[in-house]
Design a protein around this motif. Structure first.
Motif, PDB file in Angstrom:
ATOM      1  N   GLY A 133       2.536 -65.590  33.673  1.00 15.31           N
ATOM      2  CA  GLY A 133       3.055 -67.021  33.798  1.00 15.31           C
ATOM      3  C   GLY A 133       2.520 -67.856  32.658  1.00 15.31           C
ATOM      4  O   GLY A 133       3.134 -69.066  32.628  1.00 15.31           O
ATOM      5  N   ILE A 134       1.784 -67.468  31.529  1.00 17.68           N
ATOM      6  CA  ILE A 134       1.042 -68.132  30.679  1.00 17.68           C
ATOM      7  C   ILE A 134       2.047 -68.206  29.493  1.00 17.68           C
ATOM      8  O   ILE A 134       2.535 -67.192  28.870  1.00 17.68           O
ATOM      9  CB  ILE A 134      -0.276 -67.821  30.170  1.00 17.68           C
ATOM     10  N   SER A 135       2.573 -69.605  29.232  1.00 21.47           N
ATOM     11  CA  SER A 135       3.673 -69.460  28.247  1.00 21.47           C
ATOM     12  C   SER A 135       3.530 -69.950  26.719  1.00 21.47           C
ATOM     13  O   SER A 135       4.197 -70.130  25.988  1.00 21.47           O
ATOM     14  CB  SER A 135       4.723 -70.466  28.765  1.00 21.47           C
ATOM     15  N   THR A 136       2.447 -70.256  26.640  1.00 16.70           N
ATOM     16  CA  THR A 136       1.972 -70.777  25.054  1.00 16.70           C
ATOM     17  C   THR A 136       0.594 -70.019  24.635  1.00 16.70           C
ATOM     18  O   THR A 136      -0.127 -69.492  25.425  1.00 16.70           O
ATOM     19  CB  THR A 136       1.756 -72.382  24.834  1.00 16.70           C
ATOM     20  N   ARG A 137       0.667 -69.911  23.262  1.00 18.88           N
ATOM     21  CA  ARG A 137      -0.370 -69.314  22.698  1.00 18.88           C
ATOM     22  C   ARG A 137      -1.927 -69.970  22.935  1.00 18.88           C
ATOM     23  O   ARG A 137      -3.027 -69.348  23.448  1.00 18.88           O
ATOM     24  CB  ARG A 137      -0.109 -69.529  20.969  1.00 18.88           C
ATOM     25  N   ASN A 138      -2.016 -71.383  22.826  1.00 20.37           N
ATOM     26  CA  ASN A 138      -2.948 -72.143  23.156  1.00 20.37           C
ATOM     27  C   ASN A 138      -3.354 -71.764  24.821  1.00 20.37           C
ATOM     28  O   ASN A 138      -4.645 -71.669  25.028  1.00 20.37           O
ATOM     29  CB  ASN A 138      -2.872 -73.372  23.043  1.00 20.37           C
ATOM     30  N   GLN A 139      -2.586 -71.859  25.439  1.00 23.80           N
ATOM     31  CA  GLN A 139      -2.901 -71.579  27.106  1.00 23.80           C
ATOM     32  C   GLN A 139      -3.396 -69.955  26.984  1.00 23.80           C
ATOM     33  O   GLN A 139      -4.479 -69.969  27.898  1.00 23.80           O
ATOM     34  CB  GLN A 139      -1.805 -71.425  28.013  1.00 23.80           C
ATOM     35  N   MET A 140      -2.966 -69.071  26.179  1.00 20.56           N
ATOM     36  CA  MET A 140      -3.272 -67.720  26.355  1.00 20.56           C
ATOM     37  C   MET A 140      -4.944 -67.733  25.725  1.00 20.56           C
ATOM     38  O   MET A 140      -5.838 -67.308  26.593  1.00 20.56           O
ATOM     39  CB  MET A 140      -2.517 -66.974  25.672  1.00 20.56           C
ATOM     40  N   GLU A 175      -7.048 -70.108  25.888  1.00 21.57           N
ATOM     41  CA  GLU A 175      -8.156 -70.898  26.698  1.00 21.57           C
ATOM     42  C   GLU A 175      -8.356 -69.801  28.039  1.00 21.57           C
ATOM     43  O   GLU A 175      -9.449 -69.670  28.475  1.00 21.57           O
ATOM     44  CB  GLU A 175      -7.010 -72.255  27.403  1.00 21.57           C
ATOM     45  N   TYR A 176      -7.188 -69.280  28.344  1.00 17.48           N
ATOM     46  CA  TYR A 176      -7.452 -68.133  29.466  1.00 17.48           C
ATOM     47  C   TYR A 176      -8.194 -67.292  28.902  1.00 17.48           C
ATOM     48  O   TYR A 176      -9.198 -66.628  29.759  1.00 17.48           O
ATOM     49  CB  TYR A 176      -6.150 -67.481  29.997  1.00 17.48           C
ATOM     50  N   ILE A 177      -8.182 -66.576  27.942  1.00 12.67           N
ATOM     51  CA  ILE A 177      -8.897 -65.521  27.519  1.00 12.67           C
ATOM     52  C   ILE A 177     -10.468 -65.951  27.340  1.00 12.67           C
ATOM     53  O   ILE A 177     -11.526 -65.375  27.785  1.00 12.67           O
ATOM     54  CB  ILE A 177      -8.601 -65.159  25.989  1.00 12.67           C
ATOM     55  N   ALA A 178     -10.669 -67.144  27.005  1.00 10.25           N
ATOM     56  CA  ALA A 178     -12.071 -67.807  26.843  1.00 10.25           C
ATOM     57  C   ALA A 178     -12.597 -67.874  28.221  1.00 10.25           C
ATOM     58  O   ALA A 178     -14.037 -67.935  28.249  1.00 10.25           O
ATOM     59  CB  ALA A 178     -11.992 -69.098  26.001  1.00 10.25           C
ATOM     60  N   LYS A 179     -11.800 -68.334  29.334  1.00  2.24           N
ATOM     61  CA  LYS A 179     -12.430 -68.673  30.488  1.00  2.24           C
ATOM     62  C   LYS A 179     -12.568 -67.493  31.359  1.00  2.24           C
ATOM     63  O   LYS A 179     -13.260 -67.431  32.241  1.00  2.24           O
ATOM     64  CB  LYS A 179     -11.488 -69.486  31.109  1.00  2.24           C
ATOM     65  N   ASN A 180     -12.097 -66.430  31.071  1.00  5.05           N
ATOM     66  CA  ASN A 180     -11.884 -64.998  31.803  1.00  5.05           C
ATOM     67  C   ASN A 180     -12.393 -63.984  30.949  1.00  5.05           C
ATOM     68  O   ASN A 180     -11.603 -62.918  31.043  1.00  5.05           O
ATOM     69  CB  ASN A 180     -10.872 -64.911  32.639  1.00  5.05           C
ATOM     70  N   PRO A 181     -13.596 -63.961  30.426  1.00  2.76           N
ATOM     71  CA  PRO A 181     -13.908 -62.827  29.692  1.00  2.76           C
ATOM     72  C   PRO A 181     -14.014 -61.613  30.346  1.00  2.76           C
ATOM     73  O   PRO A 181     -13.741 -60.580  29.795  1.00  2.76           O
ATOM     74  CB  PRO A 181     -15.643 -63.357  29.050  1.00  2.76           C
ATOM     75  N   ASP A 182     -14.572 -61.490  31.513  1.00  2.80           N
ATOM     76  CA  ASP A 182     -14.851 -60.412  32.222  1.00  2.80           C
ATOM     77  C   ASP A 182     -13.503 -59.484  32.511  1.00  2.80           C
ATOM     78  O   ASP A 182     -13.375 -58.404  32.407  1.00  2.80           O
ATOM     79  CB  ASP A 182     -15.548 -60.495  33.444  1.00  2.80           C
ATOM     80  N   GLU A 183     -12.453 -60.338  33.036  1.00  6.31           N
ATOM     81  CA  GLU A 183     -11.085 -59.829  33.240  1.00  6.31           C
ATOM     82  C   GLU A 183     -10.599 -59.230  32.002  1.00  6.31           C
ATOM     83  O   GLU A 183     -10.153 -58.026  31.947  1.00  6.31           O
ATOM     84  CB  GLU A 183     -10.338 -60.669  34.006  1.00  6.31           C
ATOM     85  N   ILE A 184     -10.667 -60.133  30.984  1.00  9.08           N
ATOM     86  CA  ILE A 184     -10.181 -59.673  29.704  1.00  9.08           C
ATOM     87  C   ILE A 184     -10.759 -58.307  29.135  1.00  9.08           C
ATOM     88  O   ILE A 184     -10.053 -57.472  28.407  1.00  9.08           O
ATOM     89  CB  ILE A 184     -10.054 -60.650  28.687  1.00  9.08           C
ATOM     90  N   GLN A 233      -7.512 -61.045  21.580  1.00  7.67           N
ATOM     91  CA  GLN A 233      -6.856 -61.997  20.738  1.00  7.67           C
ATOM     92  C   GLN A 233      -5.494 -61.446  20.757  1.00  7.67           C
ATOM     93  O   GLN A 233      -4.890 -60.669  21.059  1.00  7.67           O
ATOM     94  CB  GLN A 233      -7.227 -61.885  19.196  1.00  7.67           C
ATOM     95  N   VAL A 234      -4.435 -62.570  20.603  1.00  8.15           N
ATOM     96  CA  VAL A 234      -3.060 -62.611  20.501  1.00  8.15           C
ATOM     97  C   VAL A 234      -2.229 -62.939  19.551  1.00  8.15           C
ATOM     98  O   VAL A 234      -1.251 -62.536  18.941  1.00  8.15           O
ATOM     99  CB  VAL A 234      -2.250 -62.854  21.759  1.00  8.15           C
ATOM    100  N   GLY A 235      -3.052 -63.714  18.575  1.00  4.85           N
ATOM    101  CA  GLY A 235      -2.625 -64.385  17.287  1.00  4.85           C
ATOM    102  C   GLY A 235      -2.023 -63.637  16.248  1.00  4.85           C
ATOM    103  O   GLY A 235      -1.033 -63.707  15.453  1.00  4.85           O
ATOM    104  N   HIS A 236      -2.464 -62.278  16.104  1.00  2.00           N
ATOM    105  CA  HIS A 236      -2.203 -61.388  14.966  1.00  2.00           C
ATOM    106  C   HIS A 236      -0.750 -60.963  15.254  1.00  2.00           C
ATOM    107  O   HIS A 236       0.137 -60.792  14.538  1.00  2.00           O
ATOM    108  CB  HIS A 236      -3.025 -60.135  14.846  1.00  2.00           C
TER     109      HIS A 236
END
Length: 312
Positions: free
Chosen positions: A177-184, A186-195, A203-206
């Motif tokens: 349900g994460i709907s924007t690049r910035n939110q993605m 932020e989620y990646i930065a806050k949940n490194p173990d899960e990612i 990353q998703v920007g490329h």
């Protein structure tokens, strides 16, 4: 007499096309050594040539401008601007285009067919030279927006990371349900173990850049890429590759097929001159065909008159 005169004129023209002076050979070698700069000059693309010698007026250019220009000052054998490396880059853009058309964008969105402009090619080349041995984007020009890859020197290898791997992470986050690049981000930065456990990178920007949704739902969204550029050269971990996508149409752009023909004709002409072979221009070829037709017409007139005489 008229027939003989036309035949002499044709022979003289053919002879001139087969004569390449040592000076002409030397000029061709010097032009080849200029790499893409010579090609851009021939196309009259001043803006592309100036990418390597002038800076835009922005904070990033003020910060790294000297280093950027220094990386693009001298033409080295492994430079992204070499005609050999530029040929590889055009081939790589075909692969990118095929991927975009085959896979489509977010939610199956149909993507534009990429074109090429001299300006975007120049930006990709200048960026690749700057980033060859440092993990850093030049970011002097935005647009075009850049993807960088360090590693194996093929478009397929870059796309496997830029697109295939990052799309898995993008889809995973989108399903949450994460709907924007910035939110993605932020989620990646806050949940490194899960990612990290997912093994899809961080990353998703490329990927969002490649499918024309650079910021996915924020200030930049859904703008079709109108032109592109690509560069490849030796660098960290093997090679550096720069892909740039531009959503503006202010630069003259060609289809990849048109651009490839322009480029190949330019290279073939220089290679032939260096070997002592002159490639006739369109005007010269047209003149040859005109003379051949005039000669054929005159020969027919003479044959008809001879036939008349024989009957008499």
């Amino acid at each position: 007499e008229k027939l003989n005169s036309k035949k002499k004129e044709l022979e003289k023209l053919k002879e001139s096309l087969n004569t390449v002076s040592e000076e002409d050979k030397k000029k061709a070698q010097e032009q080849w050594a200029k790499g893409s700069v010579g090609f851009f000059e021939k196309n009259g693309s001043t803006k592309a040539v100036e990418v390597f010698t002038k800076l835009p007026d922005n904070p990033r250019a003020k910060k790294i401008g000297k280093e950027y220009l220094a990386a693009n000052k001298n033409m080295l054998p492994d430079d992204s601007r070499s005609l050999e490396n530029m040929k590889k880059a055009i081939e790589a853009l075909k692969v990118v285009n095929e991927k975009r058309q085959k896979d489509g964008g977010i939610d199956g969105r149909k993507l534009s067919v990429l074109k090429i402009s001299d300006f975007d090619m120049a930006v990709a080349q200048a960026n690749a030279n700057y980033s060859a041995y440092k993990i850093d984007h030049a970011s002097i020009y935005n647009p075009p927006y850049e993807n960088l890859s360090w590693g194996p020197g093929t478009a397929e290898s870059a796309l496997s990371r830029w697109w295939d791997r990052e799309k898995k992470l993008f889809d995973y986050l989108k399903d949450k349900g994460i709907s924007t690049r910035n939110q993605m981000d932020e989620y990646i930065a806050k949940n490194p173990d899960e990612i990290n456990k997912l093994g899809f990178g961080t990353q998703v920007g490329h990927y969002t850049n490649l499918v024309d949704d650079l910021m996915y739902g924020e200030w930049y969204s859904g703008a079709d890429s109108k032109s592109s550029g690509y560069a490849i050269r030796p660098g960290l971990y093997g090679f550096v590759q720069s892909l740039v996508l531009n959503d503006t149409d202010e630069n003259k752009a060609y289809s990849i097929e048109e651009y490839e023909k322009l480029f190949n004709d330019y290279c073939t002409n220089l290679q032939n001159l260096m070997k002592g072979i002159k490639t006739p221009s369109k005007e010269e070829l047209a003149k040859i065909e005109k003379l051949k037709k005039e000669i054929a017409d005159l020969e027919k007139q003479i044959a008809d008159k001879n036939s008349e005489i024989e009957k008499e």
